[in-house]
Scaffold this active site. Sequence first.
Site, PDB file in Angstrom:
ATOM      1  N   HIS A   1      -3.289  -2.570   4.711  1.00 23.01           N
ATOM      2  CA  HIS A   1      -3.776  -2.997   6.024  1.00 23.01           C
ATOM      3  C   HIS A   1      -2.654  -3.762   6.798  1.00 23.01           C
ATOM      4  O   HIS A   1      -1.682  -3.897   6.489  1.00 23.01           O
ATOM      5  CB  HIS A   1      -4.994  -3.860   5.388  1.00 23.01           C
TER       6      HIS A   1
ATOM      7  N   CYS B   1      -2.901  -6.617  -1.999  1.00 16.45           N
ATOM      8  CA  CYS B   1      -2.939  -5.622  -0.993  1.00 16.45           C
ATOM      9  C   CYS B   1      -1.544  -5.394  -0.656  1.00 16.45           C
ATOM     10  O   CYS B   1      -0.581  -6.308  -0.695  1.00 16.45           O
ATOM     11  CB  CYS B   1      -3.892  -5.798  -0.005  1.00 16.45           C
TER      12      CYS B   1
END
Length: 193
Positions: free
Chosen positions: A153, A169
């Site tokens: 992301h 992440c």
Amino acid sequence: MTQDKHSRRRMLAMVGGALAMPSVLRAQATDPTVVGGTAEARRNISSFRTQRWEDHFDSLGVATLLADTQSRALHYWSADGSDYRLYPTSVPMSEELTKRGYTKVVRKRVGPDWTPTQNMLARDPSLKYMPPGPDNPLGTHALYLDWPAYLIHGTHDTRKIGRRSSSGCIGLYNEKIAELYELAPVGTQVRLI
């Protein structure tokens, strides 16, 4: 006496130059070399290492992503191999938060919302749900992996890129995740190393 001053200055200059030499050598290109019978990558100042998709996948599939947590870089290859891109990333802040292995992109979203996981809440109980927007930690775009709660992301906090700063992440600059979002379809194969 004048000659002694020049000798000392000359000696200090030579010692300073010798001390600086390892820094110059570390800033060389990223071409792989063979050292002691094993392949080793020389690092540039960004510490990106070259990667070959063939070392990690049997084929390129619809597209391929390789997230290198050590060099903090994401490698992208198109289905036919004609398009290769390299992105600087943020990576998990600790080894226990780092997941490695093979996965794939199962969903994509522009303007993702964010809900902290139970582990995140255990570390910081003040965290709360965030709708899409400038304070959202997922940035402007997200690629969801088939591992629950693991994503590739964007981030609005550009200080995180190049650092161990995520809860698991892989983060990119918002403009780079927007670019990758257009390039990587659902089904893109992913490996985290």
